[in-house]
Design a protein around this motif. Structure first.
Motif, PDB file in Angstrom:
ATOM      1  N   ARG A  21       0.917  -1.400  -0.136  1.00 25.67           N
ATOM      2  CA  ARG A  21       0.414   0.034  -0.137  1.00 25.67           C
ATOM      3  C   ARG A  21       1.050   0.981   0.228  1.00 25.67           C
ATOM      4  N   SER A  23       0.905   5.211  -0.268  1.00 29.20           N
ATOM      5  CA  SER A  23       0.583   6.746  -0.199  1.00 29.20           C
ATOM      6  C   SER A  23       0.790   7.628  -0.912  1.00 29.20           C
ATOM      7  N   GLU A  61      -1.532  -1.092  -3.913  1.00 29.50           N
ATOM      8  CA  GLU A  61      -2.519  -0.435  -4.545  1.00 29.50           C
ATOM      9  C   GLU A  61      -2.225   0.817  -4.239  1.00 29.50           C
ATOM     10  N   VAL A  63      -2.644   4.352  -2.667  1.00 23.67           N
ATOM     11  CA  VAL A  63      -3.495   5.252  -1.210  1.00 23.67           C
ATOM     12  C   VAL A  63      -3.163   6.598  -1.749  1.00 23.67           C
ATOM     13  N   SER A  71      -0.956  12.207   3.835  1.00 26.26           N
ATOM     14  CA  SER A  71      -0.107  11.248   3.597  1.00 26.26           C
ATOM     15  C   SER A  71       0.668  10.990   4.773  1.00 26.26           C
ATOM     16  N   ASP A  73       0.326  10.962   8.185  1.00 30.03           N
ATOM     17  CA  ASP A  73       0.063   9.811   8.785  1.00 30.03           C
ATOM     18  C   ASP A  73      -1.164   8.717   8.340  1.00 30.03           C
ATOM     19  N   ALA A  74      -0.334   8.572   7.313  1.00 32.01           N
ATOM     20  CA  ALA A  74      -1.390   6.949   6.680  1.00 32.01           C
ATOM     21  C   ALA A  74      -0.093   5.982   7.345  1.00 32.01           C
ATOM     22  N   ALA A  77       0.214   5.673  11.023  1.00 27.99           N
ATOM     23  CA  ALA A  77      -0.393   4.500  11.304  1.00 27.99           C
ATOM     24  C   ALA A  77      -0.713   3.478  10.448  1.00 27.99           C
ATOM     25  N   GLU A  78       0.415   3.097   9.845  1.00 29.25           N
ATOM     26  CA  GLU A  78       0.132   2.318   9.046  1.00 29.25           C
ATOM     27  C   GLU A  78      -0.935   1.711   8.940  1.00 29.25           C
ATOM     28  N   ARG A  79      -1.940   3.267   7.486  1.00 22.31           N
ATOM     29  CA  ARG A  79      -2.586   1.914   7.476  1.00 22.31           C
ATOM     30  C   ARG A  79      -2.387   2.441   5.219  1.00 22.31           C
ATOM     31  N   ALA A  80      -0.525   2.563   5.193  1.00 24.39           N
ATOM     32  CA  ALA A  80       0.070   2.285   4.779  1.00 24.39           C
ATOM     33  C   ALA A  80       1.080   2.040   4.717  1.00 24.39           C
ATOM     34  N   ASP A  81       2.075   1.587   4.006  1.00 24.97           N
ATOM     35  CA  ASP A  81       2.969   0.748   4.183  1.00 24.97           C
ATOM     36  C   ASP A  81       4.673   1.424   3.740  1.00 24.97           C
TER      37      ASP A  81
END
Length: 247
Positions: A21, A23, A61, A63, A71, A73-74, A77-81
């Motif tokens: 993922r 960002s 992917e 994001v 970007s 923050d994502a 917070a590990e909402r993106a790699d």
């Protein structure tokens, strides 16, 4: 250059869910934008993300975010790699950065009739400087400005609109973006030179560890050395940015 195989453990570190993922900050038009025909993210950072995914052997992917702060923050917070950020001390917590791959100039825009003619005249009492909140130049000016007021607004377009409406005396931002604003219609002009150099790097969540940072760092150095970054800048018609020197 022969590519060294990447261990399955490191692949899993970067893409624990089987997909990398990435960002993508669409607020920086030098590095990313939406393709006008497909609406999908495109640009230098997208090319790098896809190449890194290819090296890992996993799908990518994208994001996408409209602002740098979101970007960042994502990834934190590990909402993106992985992500693509301007290096700044204020962003170091929770992230591990590579060396920069691209250098971008930060400049000032002022009204055509302003008495300000040089960058060192901006930091004065009574001067208001609009910036995109959480951007690299916001973080830089927050540390460096001593007398002027930094006015933080949501996104670069809002910061530019504040200058044209008279809410502020100066707008700060990416030089290429400000040049486009000055060319769009009369009434504003760019100050000569720059007030900072923005170092654009890749980053991973700090919890992924030193080995992940080292692999990403070596990838960035290879992308600079073999011309991948330079070719991507040219392919996407980017001006006002240069390939960062080797780390």
């Amino acid at each position: 250059m022969t590519q060294q195989p990447i261990s399955p453990a490191l692949v899993s570190t970067f893409a624990p869910g089987g997909t990398l993922r990435a960002s993508i900050n669409l607020g920086n038009p030098i590095l990313a934008h939406r393709d006008p025909s497909s609406g999908e993210p495109a640009g230098v950072s997208v090319d790098l993300a896809r190449e890194f995914g290819r090296r890992l052997g996993v799908p990518v992917e994208l994001v996408a975010f409209e602002r740098a702060a979101l970007s960042v923050d994502a990834v934190r917070a590990e909402r993106a790699d992985i992500g693509f950020f301007a290096v700044d001390p204020a962003r170091s917590e929770g992230l591990r950065f590579t060396a920069p791959y691209v250098l971008i100039e930060g400049s000032y825009l002022v009204p055509e009739q302003a008495t300000i003619t040089e960058n060192d005249q901006v930091d004065r009492e009574g001067t208001r400087i609009s910036v995109g909140a959480g951007s690299a130049y916001d973080l830089f000016l927050t540390r460096e400005i001593r007398h002027a007021e930094v006015v933080r607004l949501v996104g670069a377009p809002r910061a530019l609109a504040a200058l044209r409406s008279g809410e502020v005396e100066v707008a700060a931002g990416i030089r290429q973006l400000l040049e486009a604003e000055a060319a769009r219609e009369e009434g504003v002009r760019l100050l000569p030179g720059r007030f900072m150099v923005i170092q654009q790097a890749m980053g991973v969540p700090a919890g992924r560890g030193a080995a992940a940072q080292e692999l990403l760092a070596s990838f960035v150095e290879e992308m600079k050395a073999d011309g991948f970054v330079a070719d991507a800048l040219k392919r996407h018609g980017v001006e006002g940015a240069s390939v960062a020197p080797a780390a």
